[in-house]
Design a protein around this motif. Structure first.
Motif, PDB file in Angstrom:
ATOM      1  N   GLY A   1       0.849  -1.191   0.000  1.00  0.00           N
ATOM      2  CA  GLY A   1       0.000   0.000   0.000  1.00  0.00           C
ATOM      3  C   GLY A   1       0.881   1.235   0.000  1.00  0.00           C
ATOM      4  N   GLY A   2       0.421   2.275  -0.715  1.00  0.00           N
ATOM      5  CA  GLY A   2       1.251   3.475  -0.854  1.00  0.00           C
ATOM      6  C   GLY A   2       0.547   4.749  -0.455  1.00  0.00           C
ATOM      7  N   GLY A   3      -0.431   4.662   0.436  1.00  0.00           N
ATOM      8  CA  GLY A   3      -1.184   5.852   0.871  1.00  0.00           C
ATOM      9  C   GLY A   3      -0.554   6.500   2.101  1.00  0.00           C
TER      10      GLY A   3
ATOM     11  N   VAL B   1      -1.926  -5.310  10.295  1.00  0.00           N
ATOM     12  CA  VAL B   1      -2.924  -4.991   9.267  1.00  0.00           C
ATOM     13  C   VAL B   1      -3.634  -3.709   9.706  1.00  0.00           C
ATOM     14  CG1 VAL B   1      -4.948  -5.827   8.017  1.00  0.00           C
ATOM     15  CG2 VAL B   1      -3.217  -7.433   8.791  1.00  0.00           C
ATOM     16  N   VAL B   2      -3.502  -2.655   8.885  1.00  0.00           N
ATOM     17  CA  VAL B   2      -3.922  -1.343   9.370  1.00  0.00           C
ATOM     18  C   VAL B   2      -5.433  -1.148   9.476  1.00  0.00           C
ATOM     19  CG1 VAL B   2      -1.821  -0.156   8.633  1.00  0.00           C
ATOM     20  CG2 VAL B   2      -3.785  -0.278   7.075  1.00  0.00           C
ATOM     21  N   ASP B   3      -6.208  -1.993   8.798  1.00  0.00           N
ATOM     22  CA  ASP B   3      -7.652  -1.775   8.876  1.00  0.00           C
ATOM     23  C   ASP B   3      -8.398  -2.798   9.726  1.00  0.00           C
ATOM     24  OD1 ASP B   3      -7.237  -3.761   7.049  1.00  0.00           O
ATOM     25  OD2 ASP B   3      -8.682  -3.029   5.571  1.00  0.00           O
TER      26      ASP B   3
ATOM     27  N   TYR C   1       2.616   5.552   4.523  1.00  0.00           N
ATOM     28  CA  TYR C   1       3.698   6.523   4.701  1.00  0.00           C
ATOM     29  C   TYR C   1       4.078   6.655   6.185  1.00  0.00           C
ATOM     30  CZ  TYR C   1       5.911  11.089   5.227  1.00  0.00           C
ATOM     31  OH  TYR C   1       6.755  12.098   5.588  1.00  0.00           O
ATOM     32  N   ARG C   2       3.052   6.745   7.048  1.00  0.00           N
ATOM     33  CA  ARG C   2       3.319   6.879   8.489  1.00  0.00           C
ATOM     34  C   ARG C   2       4.073   5.653   9.022  1.00  0.00           C
ATOM     35  NH1 ARG C   2      -1.931   8.248  10.621  1.00  0.00           N
ATOM     36  NH2 ARG C   2      -2.186   6.154  11.428  1.00  0.00           N
ATOM     37  N   LYS C   3       3.657   4.476   8.574  1.00  0.00           N
ATOM     38  CA  LYS C   3       4.315   3.248   9.048  1.00  0.00           C
ATOM     39  C   LYS C   3       5.740   3.170   8.501  1.00  0.00           C
ATOM     40  CE  LYS C   3       0.218   1.950  10.689  1.00  0.00           C
ATOM     41  NZ  LYS C   3      -0.181   2.205  12.064  1.00  0.00           N
TER      42      LYS C   3
ATOM     43  N   ARG D   1       0.993  -4.372  -7.756  1.00  0.00           N
ATOM     44  CA  ARG D   1       0.202  -4.947  -6.664  1.00  0.00           C
ATOM     45  C   ARG D   1       1.060  -5.930  -5.877  1.00  0.00           C
ATOM     46  NH1 ARG D   1      -5.346  -4.684  -7.327  1.00  0.00           N
ATOM     47  NH2 ARG D   1      -5.656  -6.762  -6.498  1.00  0.00           N
ATOM     48  N   VAL D   2       0.734  -6.080  -4.615  1.00  0.00           N
ATOM     49  CA  VAL D   2       1.508  -7.000  -3.779  1.00  0.00           C
ATOM     50  C   VAL D   2       1.232  -8.443  -4.191  1.00  0.00           C
ATOM     51  CG1 VAL D   2      -0.196  -7.220  -1.888  1.00  0.00           C
ATOM     52  CG2 VAL D   2       2.243  -7.366  -1.370  1.00  0.00           C
ATOM     53  N   GLN D   3       2.245  -9.300  -4.101  1.00  0.00           N
ATOM     54  CA  GLN D   3       2.097 -10.721  -4.452  1.00  0.00           C
ATOM     55  C   GLN D   3       2.495 -11.584  -3.252  1.00  0.00           C
ATOM     56  OE1 GLN D   3       4.872 -11.020  -7.703  1.00  0.00           O
ATOM     57  NE2 GLN D   3       3.653  -9.689  -9.034  1.00  0.00           N
TER      58      GLN D   3
HETATM   59  N1  LIG Z   1      -4.100   1.807  11.350  1.00  0.00           N
HETATM   60  C1  LIG Z   1      -4.180   3.083  11.135  1.00  0.00           C
HETATM   61  O1  LIG Z   1      -3.429   3.855  11.749  1.00  0.00           O
HETATM   62  C2  LIG Z   1      -5.190   3.615  10.158  1.00  0.00           C
HETATM   63  C3  LIG Z   1      -5.748   2.776   9.216  1.00  0.00           C
HETATM   64  N2  LIG Z   1      -6.613   3.262   8.258  1.00  0.00           N
HETATM   65  C4  LIG Z   1      -7.007   2.287   7.177  1.00  0.00           C
HETATM   66  O2  LIG Z   1      -5.793   2.080   6.403  1.00  0.00           O
HETATM   67  C5  LIG Z   1      -6.104   1.774   5.037  1.00  0.00           C
HETATM   68  C6  LIG Z   1      -5.256   2.628   4.097  1.00  0.00           C
HETATM   69  O3  LIG Z   1      -5.511   4.004   4.297  1.00  0.00           O
HETATM   70  P1  LIG Z   1      -4.918   5.151   3.353  1.00  0.00           P
HETATM   71  O4  LIG Z   1      -3.432   5.061   3.305  1.00  0.00           O
HETATM   72  O5  LIG Z   1      -5.531   6.431   3.777  1.00  0.00           O
HETATM   73  O6  LIG Z   1      -5.552   4.712   1.946  1.00  0.00           O
HETATM   74  P2  LIG Z   1      -5.222   5.132   0.447  1.00  0.00           P
HETATM   75  O7  LIG Z   1      -6.437   4.838  -0.358  1.00  0.00           O
HETATM   76  O8  LIG Z   1      -4.619   6.496   0.398  1.00  0.00           O
HETATM   77  O9  LIG Z   1      -4.059   4.113   0.047  1.00  0.00           O
HETATM   78  C7  LIG Z   1      -4.292   2.793  -0.265  1.00  0.00           C
HETATM   79  C8  LIG Z   1      -3.097   2.316  -1.063  1.00  0.00           C
HETATM   80  O10 LIG Z   1      -3.178   0.909  -1.274  1.00  0.00           O
HETATM   81  C9  LIG Z   1      -2.740   0.648  -2.586  1.00  0.00           C
HETATM   82  N3  LIG Z   1      -3.250  -0.677  -3.002  1.00  0.00           N
HETATM   83  C10 LIG Z   1      -4.513  -1.025  -3.343  1.00  0.00           C
HETATM   84  N4  LIG Z   1      -4.544  -2.340  -3.673  1.00  0.00           N
HETATM   85  C11 LIG Z   1      -3.286  -2.813  -3.541  1.00  0.00           C
HETATM   86  C12 LIG Z   1      -2.681  -4.101  -3.724  1.00  0.00           C
HETATM   87  N5  LIG Z   1      -3.396  -5.160  -4.118  1.00  0.00           N
HETATM   88  N6  LIG Z   1      -1.357  -4.228  -3.486  1.00  0.00           N
HETATM   89  C13 LIG Z   1      -0.625  -3.170  -3.069  1.00  0.00           C
HETATM   90  N7  LIG Z   1      -1.143  -1.946  -2.868  1.00  0.00           N
HETATM   91  C14 LIG Z   1      -2.450  -1.759  -3.100  1.00  0.00           C
HETATM   92  C15 LIG Z   1      -3.277   1.809  -3.416  1.00  0.00           C
HETATM   93  O11 LIG Z   1      -2.569   1.953  -4.621  1.00  0.00           O
HETATM   94  C16 LIG Z   1      -2.986   2.960  -2.441  1.00  0.00           C
HETATM   95  O12 LIG Z   1      -1.659   3.428  -2.613  1.00  0.00           O
HETATM   96  C17 LIG Z   1      -7.614   2.028   4.883  1.00  0.00           C
HETATM   97  O13 LIG Z   1      -8.222   0.744   4.864  1.00  0.00           O
HETATM   98  C18 LIG Z   1      -8.003   2.794   6.150  1.00  0.00           C
HETATM   99  O14 LIG Z   1      -9.316   2.452   6.556  1.00  0.00           O
HETATM  100  C19 LIG Z   1      -6.997   4.570   8.227  1.00  0.00           C
HETATM  101  C20 LIG Z   1      -6.494   5.455   9.179  1.00  0.00           C
HETATM  102  C21 LIG Z   1      -5.528   5.048  10.188  1.00  0.00           C
END
Ligand SMILES: NC(=O)C1=CN([C@@H]2O[C@H](COP(=O)(O)OP(=O)(O)OC[C@H]3O[C@@H](n4cnc5c(N)ncnc54)[C@H](O)[C@@H]3O)[C@@H](O)[C@H]2O)C=CC1
Ligand SMILES: C[C@@]1(CC(=O)O)c2cc3[nH]c(cc4nc(cc5[nH]c(cc(n2)[C@H]1CCC(=O)O)[C@@](C)(CC(=O)O)[C@@H]5CCC(=O)O)C(CC(=O)O)=C4CCC(=O)O)c(CCC(=O)O)c3CC(=O)O
Length: 209
Positions: free
Chosen positions: A13-15, A121-123, A19-21, A83-85
């Motif tokens: 994941g690249g969101g 797992v962040v979610d 980034y924080r992690k 995508r991750v494998q």
């Molecule tokens: N644990 C925590 O601290 C927090 C967790 N979350 C959860 O974290 C998750 C991610 O949040 P954001 O970074 O804001 O989301 P985002 O939508 O900005 O980033 C998601 C990233 O995952 C990538 N991605 C999608 N499918 C993929 C795959 N098969 N393989 C590799 N990369 C893939 C996308 O290209 C994107 O870069 C959400 O599910 C959100 O609910 C949200 C806030 C805090």
């Protein structure tokens, strides 16, 4: 505390959450590979900063195959654009699933668990083998706040509260104590005497600071 220095960390994941992690893992010296079809601007900027010419380790790439063959670079960041494998987890010490695809996050976590790889797992709290705490780090001194996954916002609030009361560099003091520790261990016999000497040294270093 787990020693992460030079350990391989895979982040999917690249969101902004990824980034924080990534920042936390780099701060603890891990060798980080991020696999994602897209990267947020913060991650792209960080990769540029970390991978300076004299410490070059990776560029972004569309086609790198499995990440298991990457060279071992301390504290470096590799961005792999796809995508991750499943094979990406091979040779990872720790895996962080930070995609926005619940199914992928869950399935990869299951694989990690089967292979006894530490996974976050962040979610989904229930899929985590460990949680990220909110962290204050000053050199080797680390204060970490966890709420056992009940409230990340509370963890962050407690952290900022503690931070505002710290007021001095405990990192410097720890560094000095680390230098003096071996000398004292060699010079003073007896655990109690040593402990007293250390307590006195800490007090005087705190008074000086
Ligand atoms: N644990 C925590 O601290 C927090 C967790 N979350 C959860 O974290 C998750 C991610 O949040 P954001 O970074 O804001 O989301 P985002 O939508 O900005 O980033 C998601 C990233 O995952 C990538 N991605 C999608 N499918 C993929 C795959 N098969 N393989 C590799 N990369 C893939 C996308 O290209 C994107 O870069 C959400 O599910 C959100 O609910 C949200 C806030 C805090
Ligand atoms: C279990 C854990 C697993 C892990 O990520 O390790 C986890 C899980 C989840 N977080 C979620 C949401 C948010 N997390 C944050 C922020 C942080 N989250 C962090 C840690 C942890 N988050 C672990 C437990 C830590 C503990 O013990 O308390 C911090 C401390 C450290 C870090 O991320 O590095 C960092 C604060 C750092 C700081 O301030 O210093 C914010 C606020 C923000 O983004 O500003 C929100 C939005 C508000 C909200 O929803 O509460 C969701 C719902 C996702 C969804 O809705 O889909 C889940 C999933 C679930 O709960 O199951």
């Amino acid at each position: 505390m787990i020693e992460l220095n030079n350990e391989r960390c895979l982040i999917a994941g690249g969101g902004t959450v990824a980034y924080r992690k990534v920042c936390s893992m780099l701060e603890f010296g891990a060798v980080v590979t991020v696999v994602s079809p897209e990267f947020c601007p913060e991650l792209l900027k960080l990769a540029e900063q970390v991978n300076t010419p004299d410490k070059y380790c990776a560029a972004t790439s569309d086609d790198r195959g499995s990440v298991e063959n990457f060279a071992d670079y301390s504290g470096c960041l590799t961005l792999v654009k796809r995508r991750v494998q499943p094979q990406d987890i091979v040779s990872a010490f720790v895996v962080i699933m930070a995609t926005d695809d619940e199914k992928v996050n869950h399935e990869m976590a299951e694989l990690c668990r089967q292979q006894r790889i530490l996974v976050n797992v962040v979610d989904v709290k229930a899929d985590c083998g460990f949680y990220f705490p909110a962290i204050i780090k000053d050199k080797e001194v680390v204060i970490s706040v966890s709420t056992g996954g009940q409230s990340p916002v509370l963890a962050g609030t407690i952290k900022r509260n503690i931070e505002s009361h710290l007021g001095r560099s405990y990192g410097d003091i720890a560094e000095r104590m680390g230098e003096l520790r071996e000398q004292i261990k060699a010079q003073i016999d007896g655990e109690e005497e040593r402990k007293k000497a250390f307590q006195q040294m800490v007090r005087s270093l705190l008074d000086e600071s």
